[in-house]
Write an enzyme that holds these catalytic residues in place. Structure first.
Site: not given
Ligand code: PA5
Length: 437
Positions: A304, A418, A283
């Protein structure tokens, strides 16, 4: 005195020359000077810089609230998203024994919009004594607001309106936002997130400290560790300051075409620390078309799965290994007469030793495969070292952001989803403004 953490750069030698550090030094020094003088972008959000000193006066009140929660509840539900929950969760996951029972269990809500997750949580809480710590700086974020509504309803059903009020702790801005208004109106116990500290820089405020203390962590010690980092990481020279050096090195690597920084850890309990770190750097730096993409792995587990790519895939990565020198618990591999599994060659050795060989072998292999490695070594995993590390990373991130030429204290890009979501939800226009969290 040597710094508490050590930056080991052997795995960088084939990729970065000392002269490159010389070339970036003036820019790094300018970035540090801007941060110190408060003249860089986002200077109104530098309250975290001297927080290890300022927060001392709040510790007792936080500890008192935590003690109250411990007497009243078997579960504390922390409601928050992003910077409002990741720091506390990182510390609790790192330092509490996941197999032990007894102390308050700290659970999280409002960090997603999953009905499955929240339905299961409400079922689990139905016969538990619980408290809620609702955390939102803006006081308007949708995810925690919905979760809090659900939990408040359950609390009121179980304990009545007055009983519920006594089980709610709100951590939010001093004066603005719906949560502050609600806390005042309902008389919740409340804590303040200082206006000059953004969400992802707030782990050492009550945002992080109250859940940590309720979960049994020694927050005074955590703040002491951060205090040491604050004092130690002011050394102006790149050579003496691992934090400045780390910020400079990651920018050098970015400029050389490494687009992804992988934070690698050899302790699974640090997984959530990786999540906190990803939010901090992602951010803060990912803007204006720039920035390293932060990702994290836990080894040897992810050797792995992602190990193949790191060794042999597109050469766009570098690794920062967070290595704990001494683990808190030891397990010794036993000798067995039958040796059916052919492991007697390890009998008497500790798992820590095996893990350290995995670390050294991996580093060598990845460097040979073309993945630069920076190692940040911590002497131990404790409240003290974690406090130090939180501060270290925040400061490195701020300097790194200035070196990159971005404002590391805003997150305008978070608003885009948003606005679309609000339009789809039909949220009334007058309530869409909110404060950017
Ligand atoms: O770092 C940030 O500012 C954000 O990630 C916020 O922490 C997150 O969006 C939550 O915001 P708020 O605490 O306002 O609910």
């Amino acid at each position: 005195m040597a710094p508490y953490v050590t930056l080991i750069e052997e795995g960088l030698a084939p990729f970065v020359g000392e002269h490159e550090l010389d070339y970036i030094r003036p820019q790094a020094e300018a970035a540090c000077a801007q941060l110190r003088a408060g003249t860089g972008p986002g200077a109104e959000f530098l309250g975290w810089l001297d927080l290890p000193v300022k927060v001392a006066e709040h510790i007792e009140a936080v500890q008192q609230a935590a003690a109250e929660i411990q007497t009243r509840a078997e579960v504390l539900v922390v409601v928050g998203i992003g910077g409002s929950y990741l720091g506390a969760r990182a510390a609790l996951d790192a330092l509490t024994d996941e197999f032990a029972t007894g102390s308050v269990r700290v659970l999280f809500a409002g960090h997603n919009l999953s009905s499955t997750y929240h339905a299961r949580l409400l079922d689990y809480l139905a016969d538990k004594d619980f408290c809620v710590n609702v955390i939102s700086k803006s006081g308007t974020t949708t995810e925690p607001a919905i979760a809090f509504r659900l939990l408040r309803e359950l609390l009121e059903k179980k304990y009545g309106r007055d009983g519920a009020r006594r089980r709610i702790y709100a951590t939010t801005d001093a004066g603005r936002g719906a949560l502050r208004a609600m806390a005042e109106q309902e008389g919740y116990a409340s804590f303040v997130i200082p206006a000059d500290i953004g969400g992802r820089y707030s782990v050492l405020t009550p945002v992080g400290l109250l859940p940590m203390a309720a979960g049994g962590l020694d927050i005074a010690r955590l703040v002491q560790g951060a205090h040491r980092a604050m004092e130690e990481l002011q050394a102006p020279e790149l050579a003496d300051n691992p934090c400045y050096r780390y910020a400079a090195l990651r920018n050098i690597l970015l400029r050389k075409g490494k687009l992804v920084e992988l934070l690698a850890m050899y302790e699974p309990c640090l997984h959530t620390f990786g999540e906190w770190w990803k939010q901090l750097f992602g951010e803060s730096e990912g803007k204006d078309g720039k920035g390293l993409f932060p990702a994290s792995v836990v080894f040897s587990t992810d050797l792995h799965s992602l190990g193949q790519y790191i060794q042999d895939g597109a050469r766009i990565l570098f690794e920062t290994v967070l290595y704990i020198k001494e683990t808190s618990r030891q397990v010794t591999i036993p000798h067995l007469e039958d040796d059916l599994d052919q492991l007697n060659y390890l009998a008497g050795k500790s798992m820590e030793f095996v893990n350290s060989c995995a670390f050294r072998g991996t580093l060598q292999a990845h460097v040979q495969g073309g993945t630069p490695n920076i190692v940040l070594e911590l002497p131990e995993l404790s409240e003290y070292s974690l406090g130090y590390l939180f501060y270290f990373m925040k400061k490195a991130c701020a300097i790194s952001g200035y070196l990159l030429g971005v404002n590391p204290f805003i997150q305008q890009g978070v608003e885009a989803y948003k606005q679309n979501m609000f339009a789809l939800l039909g949220k009334p226009k007058r309530e869409q403004g909110g404060v950017v969290g």
